[in-house]
Structure formats: C-alpha cells, structure tokens
Design a protein around this motif. Structure first.
Motif, PDB file in Angstrom:
ATOM      1  N   ILE A 142      43.580 112.809   2.348  1.00 15.37           N
ATOM      2  CA  ILE A 142      43.959 112.555   3.741  1.00 15.37           C
ATOM      3  C   ILE A 142      45.303 111.841   3.739  1.00 15.37           C
ATOM      4  CG2 ILE A 142      43.407 111.239   5.815  1.00 15.37           C
ATOM      5  CD1 ILE A 142      40.485 111.845   5.325  1.00 15.37           C
TER       6      ILE A 142
ATOM      7  N   TYR B 243      43.107 108.678   0.025  1.00 16.05           N
ATOM      8  CA  TYR B 243      43.853 108.351   1.249  1.00 16.05           C
ATOM      9  C   TYR B 243      45.247 107.868   0.876  1.00 16.05           C
ATOM     10  CZ  TYR B 243      39.651 108.727   4.063  1.00 16.05           C
ATOM     11  OH  TYR B 243      38.538 109.219   4.715  1.00 16.05           O
TER      12      TYR B 243
ATOM     13  N   ARG C 227      37.176 107.249   6.802  1.00 15.11           N
ATOM     14  CA  ARG C 227      36.498 107.062   5.518  1.00 15.11           C
ATOM     15  C   ARG C 227      34.982 107.159   5.641  1.00 15.11           C
ATOM     16  NH1 ARG C 227      38.713 104.533   1.086  1.00 15.11           N
ATOM     17  NH2 ARG C 227      36.898 103.176   0.869  1.00 15.11           N
TER      18      ARG C 227
ATOM     19  N   ALA D 209      50.288 105.264  10.184  1.00 17.50           N
ATOM     20  CA  ALA D 209      48.997 104.680   9.826  1.00 17.50           C
ATOM     21  C   ALA D 209      48.770 103.301  10.420  1.00 17.50           C
ATOM     22  CB  ALA D 209      48.882 104.593   8.301  1.00 17.50           C
TER      23      ALA D 209
ATOM     24  N   SER E 133      42.334 105.351   9.370  1.00 17.19           N
ATOM     25  CA  SER E 133      41.762 105.775   8.090  1.00 17.19           C
ATOM     26  C   SER E 133      40.443 105.083   7.807  1.00 17.19           C
ATOM     27  CB  SER E 133      42.752 105.502   6.952  1.00 17.19           C
ATOM     28  OG  SER E 133      43.782 106.472   6.935  1.00 17.19           O
TER      29      SER E 133
ATOM     30  N   ASP F  23      47.702 110.041   6.170  1.00 14.12           N
ATOM     31  CA  ASP F  23      47.680 109.389   7.481  1.00 14.12           C
ATOM     32  C   ASP F  23      49.098 108.938   7.811  1.00 14.12           C
ATOM     33  OD1 ASP F  23      47.338 107.768   9.673  1.00 14.12           O
ATOM     34  OD2 ASP F  23      45.746 106.541   8.811  1.00 14.12           O
TER      35      ASP F  23
ATOM     36  N   GLY G  75      46.047 100.773   9.109  1.00 18.30           N
ATOM     37  CA  GLY G  75      44.993 101.505   8.413  1.00 18.30           C
ATOM     38  C   GLY G  75      43.718 101.673   9.206  1.00 18.30           C
TER      39      GLY G  75
ATOM     40  N   LEU H  79      48.486 106.562   2.988  1.00 14.77           N
ATOM     41  CA  LEU H  79      48.943 106.173   4.314  1.00 14.77           C
ATOM     42  C   LEU H  79      50.460 106.042   4.315  1.00 14.77           C
ATOM     43  CD1 LEU H  79      45.899 105.517   4.289  1.00 14.77           C
ATOM     44  CD2 LEU H  79      46.405 103.544   5.750  1.00 14.77           C
TER      45      LEU H  79
ATOM     46  N   TYR I   2      43.120 104.948  -2.882  1.00 13.25           N
ATOM     47  CA  TYR I   2      43.996 104.620  -1.760  1.00 13.25           C
ATOM     48  C   TYR I   2      45.377 104.243  -2.271  1.00 13.25           C
ATOM     49  CZ  TYR I   2      46.247 101.506   1.613  1.00 13.25           C
ATOM     50  OH  TYR I   2      47.155 100.897   2.443  1.00 13.25           O
TER      51      TYR I   2
END
Length: 237
Positions: free
Chosen positions: A42, A65, A57, A47, A53, A44, A50, A67, A88
């Motif tokens: 993903i 992820y 999740r 973002a 996201s 984002d 966050g 961002l 992440y």
C-alpha cells in the motif's frame, strides 16, 4: 462458495466492529476484502500522520506500507510509526511526475498543495519523488494499492506512476465536486481520466458536504482494473 466466503468475512467484520455505515471508509475497505482484492504493498500518498494507513491495516494486515508525505510537520509522527509497525517505511517528500524539488503550501498540516511554480501560497521548496522511483528504490512488491489525498495534484502523481499502475489492483483517490484549483479534476473528469488509464470506479466513501449550502464537496472513489470480472456482470440482483 465465493458468496458464502464473502458473507462469512462480512459477518466477522461486523462482529469485530470493523464495519460501519455503507458510505464509511471502513465499510468500503471491508467490501474490498469481500471482493478478495489482493494487495501486497500500500502506497499512501498524502499520508499526514499515518491515520488513514492505520485504518487500512485492519483490513490489509499483511501488506507492506510505504507512506509519502510532503509536509515536514508530520515527520516525527511518521518516524514514530517505524517503532510501532512492522512492514512499514516512509518518504518525507511530495509525490509528482519528476524527481527533484517542488513548491508546497504547508499552512495546513492536514491539507497542502504541491505546485511546479512558486507563488504566495506555494512558497516552501521541498523534495519531490515519483511513485515509480519509490517502488524501484525500495523494491516494493506488487500488486499495489495507491491511495491519494493530494488536493488536486493527482494527474502529475499518476504520470509519475506509469509502471506502478500496470501492477495496481486498487486506487483510492480523494475527489472533488468543485474546481479547487486550476489543475484539479472534478470527480467526473477523474473517472474519465482513470478509465483511459485502465481503471473503473467500483466504490465510494466519506461524502462531505460544505457548511454554507450543504452542497456535495468531496468524497473518496475506489478504482479497480477495467478488466475485472466484476464489470462483466451488468445486472442488479
């Protein structure tokens, strides 16, 4: 079998309070799950801290992820997430159609607009990256979900994601019913633009109505590849 599985997943989501009204983000994400949308990464864009996201999740817990956020105001929040989340990472930069520098309006921590030209509103010079460059740099695995909350700068971002779009299963983009700036696309134009790129709208969430006249202001649209089997069924049941 597929319908039974979808109903079972929906029942679990309702029991765990991950399902809300039909036009909420959570209900739209739950429908993505019932459609068995496969997502490995993903991305984002826009973002902020966050928060989007964090919601996603719950529905795509095994995805990686990445961002992307332009406003330096969120730098510490994004860094803090690295100690809390697995799978992440983040990039503190604007997303666009070039790799280099761009101008940005950072007056609103949860707003902001990127521009190739400097003005009174866009006077902060910040780094800019393309989604394709981020995917290549971090070796992010497909298929992708692209989420854009970028206040009218969507077309340059998509132009910098040509390779990524060819391996994208879901796009979620904040769209408007008004011309919020000269370069922005209103939602019918966004649908037309993305259809030319091979995507069709499958869902909607979070409609927002402005205070002064209760006119529809914005909402998020969900797009999947036009080749999807879902679009071969034109019947209402």
């Amino acid at each position: 079998m597929k319908n039974l599985l979808s109903k079972a997943i929906l029942k679990i989501l309702k029991k765990t309070k991950l399902y809300d009204s039909e036009t909420s983000l959570t209900s739209s994400l739950s429908r993505c799950v019932t459609r068995q949308t496969i997502i490995n990464t993903i991305i984002d864009v826009g973002a902020s801290n966050g928060c989007w996201s964090a919601t996603a999740r719950k529905y795509f817990p095994t995805a990686f992820y990445h961002l992307i956020e332009a406003n330096p105001w969120h730098a510490q929040s994004l860094e803090n997430l690295k100690t809390q989340w697995k799978n992440y990472d983040y990039t503190l930069a604007a997303a666009g159609d070039i790799v280099g520098e761009i101008y940005f309006n950072d007056s609103d921590p949860f707003g902001g607009l990127a521009s190739h030209t400097q003005s009174e509103e866009t006077n902060l010079k910040i780094p800019v990256v393309t989604i394709d460059s981020i995917v290549e740099k971090y070796k992010l695995p497909p298929p992708y979900l692209l989420k854009l909350d970028t206040h009218g700068f969507e077309v340059p971002i998509f132009e910098g994601a040509v390779k990524t779009l060819s391996n994208t299963n879901l796009i979620i983009v904040e769209t408007y019913n008004f011309d919020i700036n000269p370069q922005s696309l209103r939602f019918p134009q966004m649908c037309q633009y993305l259809e030319q790129e091979g995507f069709r709208c499958i869902d909607i969430c979070d409609p927002l109505f402005r205070n002064q006249d209760k006119a529809l202001w914005q909402f998020d649209l969900f797009f999947i590849p036009s080749s999807s089997l879902f679009f071969q069924d034109n019947q209402w049941r």
